[in-house]
Write a protein that holds these residues in place. Sequence first.
Motif: not given
Length: 232
Positions: A14-33, A41-45
């Motif tokens: 159940h901890s792994s489920i909670i972690i996966s749900v929380v981390s599904k939408c990251s706070k930031s993401f790297e986008c090349g240049r 903004l997001s790179n995930s639907r």
Amino acid sequence: MSFIVFLLFFFLFHSSIIISVVSKCSKSFECGRLGYLEFPLSNSRGCGLFTVHGCDSVNPTIQLEPGGQEYSILNISTNKFLVKDHSLQSLLDTNSCFSFINLTLPKYPSISFSFSPNLTMFECFNETYKSERGRYFENYLNYTCSLIALYYSFPTANVAPPVPNGDGLPSQCHVIQLPVKSNYDQQSPENVFDLFTSEYTLEWNLSEQCSECQRGGGQCLTNDIGEFECKR
């Protein structure tokens, strides 16, 4: 002993489920240049309010709504990005009258958009009311494109202020806004299409509701009936 093993397995699962749900939408993401980007903004639907594509390419693009038009991102700052509108560029290149369609941006309960620089114009149809328009648009510049008559003035020009919207406009006329070149008020091109540009700045501003939702660790969403929803 087996009961302890069961509890340990239950906790880890159940901890792994909670972690996966929380981390599904990251706070930031790297986008090349463009560097690191974050909400809205997001790179995930399903994350963020609009999606950035092609972060590994030279020209990342952005969609402001699902299935909507994609814009090339030329540059980005805190809550603004410089974009290139390829559809508009194609129309301008061919001097198409469809260039004079009002630039409309998506409407969300959690965010508002604006673009700049822009020029307010009055687009009129039906030649029957041409004489009536003369009284309203005296001293305005005008251009006729097929069945469309355009009336406009530059902010620095010594002309009457724009006529009011709504009931104050002549019949068959309405207000449109289009992106223009930054030095448009300093020139008077022979070809009116040279006033406009497909590269302009889009600015977004989060609503107070969405800002509070974000600060509380929630996710700003729009429900099925177009209302704001804070998912926690």
